[in-house]
Write a protein that holds these residues in place. Structure first.
Motif, PDB file in Angstrom:
ATOM      1  N   VAL A 143       0.834  -1.206   0.000  1.00 51.76           N
ATOM      2  CA  VAL A 143       0.000   0.000   0.000  1.00 51.76           C
ATOM      3  C   VAL A 143       0.866   1.254   0.000  1.00 51.76           C
ATOM      4  N   ALA A 144       1.842   1.303   0.894  1.00 56.16           N
ATOM      5  CA  ALA A 144       2.694   2.492   0.998  1.00 56.16           C
ATOM      6  C   ALA A 144       3.473   2.739  -0.283  1.00 56.16           C
ATOM      7  N   GLU A 145       3.959   1.665  -0.899  1.00 51.66           N
ATOM      8  CA  GLU A 145       4.725   1.808  -2.131  1.00 51.66           C
ATOM      9  C   GLU A 145       3.859   2.414  -3.238  1.00 51.66           C
ATOM     10  N   ASP A 188       1.690  11.860   0.403  1.00 53.04           N
ATOM     11  CA  ASP A 188       2.534  11.930   1.598  1.00 53.04           C
ATOM     12  C   ASP A 188       2.137  10.781   2.506  1.00 53.04           C
ATOM     13  N   VAL A 189       3.045   9.832   2.736  1.00 50.88           N
ATOM     14  CA  VAL A 189       2.714   8.560   3.379  1.00 50.88           C
ATOM     15  C   VAL A 189       3.386   8.439   4.739  1.00 50.88           C
ATOM     16  N   THR A 190       2.614   7.990   5.739  1.00 50.28           N
ATOM     17  CA  THR A 190       3.140   7.689   7.067  1.00 50.28           C
ATOM     18  C   THR A 190       2.819   6.234   7.391  1.00 50.28           C
ATOM     19  N   GLU A 191       3.831   5.479   7.762  1.00 53.43           N
ATOM     20  CA  GLU A 191       3.653   4.068   8.092  1.00 53.43           C
ATOM     21  C   GLU A 191       3.800   3.836   9.587  1.00 53.43           C
ATOM     22  N   HIS A 233     -11.456  -3.992  -0.208  1.00 50.22           N
ATOM     23  CA  HIS A 233     -11.569  -2.660   0.384  1.00 50.22           C
ATOM     24  C   HIS A 233     -10.284  -1.869   0.155  1.00 50.22           C
ATOM     25  N   THR A 234      -9.148  -2.532   0.365  1.00 51.50           N
ATOM     26  CA  THR A 234      -7.860  -1.874   0.181  1.00 51.50           C
ATOM     27  C   THR A 234      -7.663  -1.459  -1.274  1.00 51.50           C
ATOM     28  N   ALA A 235      -7.989  -2.360  -2.203  1.00 52.80           N
ATOM     29  CA  ALA A 235      -7.815  -2.053  -3.620  1.00 52.80           C
ATOM     30  C   ALA A 235      -8.713  -0.898  -4.047  1.00 52.80           C
TER      31      ALA A 235
END
Length: 400
Positions: free
Chosen positions: A41-43, A51-54, A110-112
């Protein structure tokens, strides 16, 4: 862009969304272990410029995107990441490669769907104003990942004015939506009762023992009177037994000294929830006393009822209606006695929740969530992504 044109535009993403969904389905990860899924997901989100926070609540991911239209509001869109401890039916082309684990609730879909919306909005920043937070939540299935994200200050780090969730529902025709204002999904509680006696020899010494199986048996039968006789018929409640354990099959002549029974309880009304906990304990202890035993009762309140708010629900209805028409959106559906830890997010911020129809199999059969034959319907991936995009445009003031 008109809503129908939006669906057509998103259709170009469908092969990629199917590939993502199938990849996640082949590699299921259960609660707080979604490291591969979160990395995928982050990639993707970073590749699209978000802007991504893991690492929020261990494996959660939050990505933010600012629109170029005027506006300062912010909204959150949430999808769940985790799979279940279920052995999937054999010979599915994109079936689980992990024994005993599968995406039996559609979180892969849901994620997709949310990824599809994130990509489109990133490519069309002039279609909205303000900020969208894309929330990919771990551990929805019983471990309270939503609760953990809220407790760890997610909404302090990523402030939103409203937050929205969506879940697929087998049996609802594909292309239809269901929602309601107020109590939508039930509170989910678990309970266990351990009955303890002396045990004894089942043949030669039964009369000398206190038999813990007797209060357990009476308890199981009396348990159903909570709903039938203590709770008003106008209120909804469910109490069910999930497991019974005691003794050893290799010692059939031994009366066990300890037996346990566990189960679940569902309700919407806080007073009903209180009453269920009270009566369950009273029945267990009373039955134990009758047979000279003791009862250890544990009642755990897990997820609160999912309660939607009026204004955000109206906006979600408007978004769904723009896509499929008013006749395909049930705006006051009956509540479900399933539960969702998105309820914790709705306790922290106003918001809405909607069901998207997952349809039925080609032969008309319906395989419900949490079963080995269930599978998310790839045909609704585009519509689900379109719903999220249309909701952003509706909520954040972009023209239809």
């Amino acid at each position: 862009m008109a809503p129908l044109d939006l669906i057509a535009d998103l259709k170009a993403y469908e092969p990629e969304l199917i590939a993502i969904r199938h990849d996640i389905h082949r590699h299921p990860e259960v609660g707080f272990e979604e490291t591969r899924t979160a990395a995928l997901v982050a990639e993707r989100l970073r590749a699209w410029g978000l802007d991504v926070t893991e690492g929020i609540a261990t494996t959660g991911v939050v990505a933010t995107l600012k629109g170029r239209l005027p506006g300062q509001r912010a909204i959150g869109l949430r999808a769940d990441l985790d799979a279940l401890h279920i052995q999937e039916v054999a010979n599915r082309a994109h079936g689980s490669t992990v024994p005993g684990k599968m995406h039996a609730c559609g979180h892969d879909g849901h994620t997709a769907m949310l990824l599809g919306a994130a990509r489109w909005l990133a490519e069309h920043p002039n279609s909205f104003g303000g900020t969208v937070a894309f929330i990919f939540q771990p551990a929805e299935e019983g471990l309270g990942g939503g609760r953990e994200m809220v407790a760890q200050g997610m909404f302090d780090r990523f402030p939103v004015d409203a937050v929205y969730g969506m879940h697929n529902m087998p049996g609802i025709p594909a292309g239809e939506f269901r929602t309601r204002t107020g109590a939508f999904l039930a509170a989910s509680d678990t309970w266990s009762v351990a009955f303890t006696g002396t045990g004894g020899h089942g043949g030669a010494g039964a009369h000398l023992s206190t038999d813990a199986t007797l209060p357990m048996a009476q308890f199981i039968m009396a348990l159903q009177t909570i709903v039938s006789r203590n709770i008003a018929a106008a209120d909804t409640a469910v109490v069910s037994v999930g497991s019974v354990a005691g003794g050893d099959p290799g010692s059939s002549n031994i009366i066990p000294s300890r037996v346990t029974v566990t189960g679940t309880a569902r309700s919407y009304n806080p007073k009903v929830r209180d009453l269920m906990e009270q009566r369950l304990g009273e029945i267990a202890r009373t039955q134990a006393a009758v047979f000279g035993c003791s009862a250890e009762v544990i009642y755990e309140r897990r997820y609160p009822p999912l309660i939607t708010h009026a204004e955000p629900t109206a906006l979600s209805i408007a978004a769904a209606t723009a896509l499929v028409g008013a006749d395909r959106v049930d705006t006051d559906c009956a509540p479900f006695t399933g539960s969702e830890d998105f309820s914790f997010m709705l306790q922290a911020r106003p918001g809405g929740f909607i069901m998207i129809g997952n349809g039925a199999s080609t032969d008309g059969s319906v395989h419900h969530v949490h079963t080995p034959n269930y599978d998310f319907n790839d045909e609704i991936l585009t519509l689900g992504s379109a719903y999220w995009v249309q909701l952003v445009r509706t909520e954040l003031g972009a023209p239809a």
